[in-house]
Design a protein around this motif. Structure first.
Motif, mmCIF file in Angstrom:
data_model
loop_
_atom_site.group_PDB
_atom_site.id
_atom_site.type_symbol
_atom_site.label_atom_id
_atom_site.label_comp_id
_atom_site.label_asym_id
_atom_site.label_seq_id
_atom_site.Cartn_x
_atom_site.Cartn_y
_atom_site.Cartn_z
ATOM 1 N N LEU A 71 0.820 -1.218 0.000
ATOM 2 C CA LEU A 71 0.000 0.000 0.000
ATOM 3 C C LEU A 71 0.853 1.268 0.000
ATOM 4 C CD1 LEU A 71 -3.165 -0.454 2.256
ATOM 5 C CD2 LEU A 71 -3.069 0.226 -0.130
ATOM 6 N N ARG A 72 1.894 1.248 -0.822
ATOM 7 C CA ARG A 72 2.754 2.429 -0.880
ATOM 8 C C ARG A 72 2.167 3.516 -1.777
ATOM 9 N NH1 ARG A 72 7.154 -1.422 -0.738
ATOM 10 N NH2 ARG A 72 7.395 -1.335 -3.002
ATOM 11 N N GLN A 73 1.180 3.142 -2.604
ATOM 12 C CA GLN A 73 0.578 4.134 -3.472
ATOM 13 C C GLN A 73 -0.862 3.746 -3.778
ATOM 14 O OE1 GLN A 73 2.971 4.201 -6.991
ATOM 15 N NE2 GLN A 73 2.400 2.142 -7.628
ATOM 16 N N GLY A 74 -1.611 4.709 -4.260
ATOM 17 C CA GLY A 74 -3.022 4.477 -4.566
ATOM 18 C C GLY A 74 -3.807 5.764 -4.416
ATOM 19 N N SER A 75 -5.098 5.702 -4.692
ATOM 20 C CA SER A 75 -5.952 6.866 -4.544
ATOM 21 C C SER A 75 -7.363 6.403 -4.199
ATOM 22 C CB SER A 75 -5.977 7.713 -5.825
ATOM 23 O OG SER A 75 -6.534 6.971 -6.892
ATOM 24 N N VAL A 76 -8.094 7.270 -3.485
ATOM 25 C CA VAL A 76 -9.476 6.992 -3.126
ATOM 26 C C VAL A 76 -10.276 8.281 -3.323
ATOM 27 C CG1 VAL A 76 -11.072 6.102 -1.385
ATOM 28 C CG2 VAL A 76 -8.673 5.392 -1.333
ATOM 29 N N ARG A 77 -11.412 8.153 -4.001
ATOM 30 C CA ARG A 77 -12.296 9.308 -4.231
ATOM 31 C C ARG A 77 -13.564 9.099 -3.411
ATOM 32 N NH1 ARG A 77 -13.072 8.047 -10.266
ATOM 33 N NH2 ARG A 77 -13.302 6.049 -9.179
ATOM 34 N N ILE A 78 -13.916 10.108 -2.609
ATOM 35 C CA ILE A 78 -15.047 9.979 -1.694
ATOM 36 C C ILE A 78 -16.011 11.147 -1.905
ATOM 37 C CG2 ILE A 78 -15.722 9.643 0.716
ATOM 38 C CD1 ILE A 78 -12.763 9.156 1.361
ATOM 39 N N LEU B 19 -9.616 11.742 9.013
ATOM 40 C CA LEU B 19 -8.905 12.106 7.797
ATOM 41 C C LEU B 19 -7.409 12.241 8.064
ATOM 42 C CD1 LEU B 19 -9.841 12.688 4.881
ATOM 43 C CD2 LEU B 19 -9.729 15.113 5.427
ATOM 44 N N GLN B 20 -7.068 12.937 9.140
ATOM 45 C CA GLN B 20 -5.661 13.143 9.479
ATOM 46 C C GLN B 20 -4.959 11.822 9.764
ATOM 47 O OE1 GLN B 20 -4.994 15.229 13.124
ATOM 48 N NE2 GLN B 20 -2.870 15.696 12.670
ATOM 49 N N SER B 21 -5.602 10.959 10.544
ATOM 50 C CA SER B 21 -4.967 9.693 10.919
ATOM 51 C C SER B 21 -4.802 8.770 9.710
ATOM 52 C CB SER B 21 -5.753 8.992 12.026
ATOM 53 O OG SER B 21 -7.089 8.751 11.634
ATOM 54 N N PHE B 22 -5.740 8.825 8.763
ATOM 55 C CA PHE B 22 -5.607 7.999 7.564
ATOM 56 C C PHE B 22 -4.419 8.457 6.726
ATOM 57 C CE2 PHE B 22 -6.452 6.901 3.139
ATOM 58 C CZ PHE B 22 -6.737 5.549 3.242
ATOM 59 N N ILE B 23 -4.303 9.779 6.544
ATOM 60 C CA ILE B 23 -3.199 10.323 5.740
ATOM 61 C C ILE B 23 -1.849 9.995 6.383
ATOM 62 C CG2 ILE B 23 -2.122 12.493 4.999
ATOM 63 C CD1 ILE B 23 -4.984 13.576 4.570
ATOM 64 N N LEU B 24 -1.776 10.064 7.704
ATOM 65 C CA LEU B 24 -0.531 9.737 8.394
ATOM 66 C C LEU B 24 -0.207 8.244 8.291
ATOM 67 C CD1 LEU B 24 -0.907 11.903 11.639
ATOM 68 C CD2 LEU B 24 0.678 12.280 9.733
ATOM 69 N N ARG B 25 -1.242 7.413 8.328
ATOM 70 C CA ARG B 25 -1.034 5.969 8.280
ATOM 71 C C ARG B 25 -0.681 5.492 6.879
ATOM 72 N NH1 ARG B 25 -5.341 1.370 10.477
ATOM 73 N NH2 ARG B 25 -4.014 -0.443 10.055
ATOM 74 N N TYR B 26 -1.290 6.137 5.854
ATOM 75 C CA TYR B 26 -1.066 5.721 4.468
ATOM 76 C C TYR B 26 -0.592 6.921 3.645
ATOM 77 C CZ TYR B 26 -4.009 1.772 5.927
ATOM 78 O OH TYR B 26 -4.536 0.686 6.588
ATOM 79 N N PRO B 27 0.642 7.355 3.830
ATOM 80 C CA PRO B 27 1.119 8.560 3.143
ATOM 81 C C PRO B 27 1.159 8.422 1.625
ATOM 82 C CG PRO B 27 2.924 7.413 4.244
ATOM 83 C CD PRO B 27 1.668 6.762 4.708
#
Length: 312
Positions: free
Chosen positions: A91-98, A113-121
């Motif tokens: 999971l080093r890369q990818g994108s999600v549209r919400i 939102l903040q915790s997701f971005i920190l967990r999956y940079p």
């Protein structure tokens, strides 16, 4: 039959989405004549009409719908393969549209939102504000991967991943006379009240209007808006009342700047908050990770409304 032109299919998809060749061209930053030539060539090659003009703009024929559905499914399959390759990379890369209704925003940005971005940079997020109707449309067009929706209409084309009970309540100023009303508030008690009502393109607006019609109550709002923030400030200022789920205004309730009253109608008491995707479209690994994170970290989706647990 010869191979379908991918560029022509992409142009067809955009024209159908925008219901306008000119708007599609502006969005794609290409000349309208280039789109027109590609679509004309595709129609000539297939010997079938793909678009027709209506009073609302450009609409697809049955063949146009079929081709766009094929294009979107093909694109989703490609994203699925790329996603599984990404999974092999950790999971080093990818994108999600919400697509997100405004009522969820405070809950979303408070921490999840903040915790997701920190967990999956390595995962890029795109968050689009959308009312219930628009969000469902974006899902079915495969323009977004997930939709966070309040009180959506049932739709067999969509997959429900998370479903929690979040009643639509009445919010009032701190010293409003309705606070003295015995028991849950019926719609009839709102006759003559200064009411703010959100647009019927949202789940909140649709649900409130539907219940009022069933109870033969005509809602005559002093204010109509498409903004949750405007509704909240209308009530905070002491002007009148509005319909709102508890968690959307949890900070204001804690501060005492507004009060919450349960509504009597069972349809309002059983309103749902849902996370949806397009059925038949496999979520990417990034999308699955985002779904799981939202399920665990957003108050709207980690359990039913706080008011329900307090009454058990």
């Amino acid at each position: 039959m010869s191979r379908l032109n991918p560029r022509a299919l992409a142009y067809l998809n955009e024209v159908i989405h925008f219901r306008s060749l000119r708007k599609a061209a502006q969005h794609l930053n290409v000349d309208p004549s280039a789109i027109s030539r590609q679509l004309s060539a595709l129609e000539e090659e297939l010997q079938i009409r793909l678009l027709e003009r209506t009073s609302q703009g450009v609409s697809p024929t049955e063949a146009g719908d079929m081709l766009v559905a094929h294009y979107r499914q093909q694109r989703a399959n490609e994203q699925g393969v790329l996603s599984r390759l990404s999974d092999l990379q950790g999971l080093r890369q990818g994108s999600v549209r919400i697509a997100v209704g405004e009522g969820f925003i405070t809950d979303l940005i408070a921490q999840p939102l903040q915790s997701f971005i920190l967990r999956y940079p390595g995962i890029d997020l795109e968050v689009r504000m959308a009312g219930a109707n628009e969000a469902l449309g974006l899902l079915k067009e495969d323009a977004v991967d997930l939709a966070l929706v309040y009180a959506p209409v049932e739709d067999e084309a969509l997959q429900v991943h998370v479903d929690t009970r979040q009643p639509l309540d009445l919010i009032t100023p701190p010293h409003h006379p309705l606070l003295e009303h015995p028991g849950p508030i019926p719609m009839t008690a709102l006759r003559g009240e200064a009411l703010a009502l959100i647009h019927s393109s949202t789940g909140m607006g649709q649900l409130a209007v539907m219940v009022a019609q069933l109870e033969h109550v005509e809602l005559r709002p002093k204010l109509r808006t498409n903004s949750v923030a405007v509704l909240t400030n209308f009530v905070k200022s002491g002007i009148g009342v509005a319909f709102m789920p508890e968690l959307t205004v949890s900070d204001e309730l804690k501060a005492g700047s507004i009060r919450r009253l349960p509504l009597a109608n069972l349809a309002l008491h059983d309103a749902r908050a849902r996370i949806l995707s397009h059925k038949g479209r496999e979520l990417t690994v990034a999308g699955q990770a985002c779904l799981q994170h939202l399920r665990q970290s957003m108050r709207f989706f980690s359990g039913d409304a706080p008011s329900l647990s307090r009454t058990r």
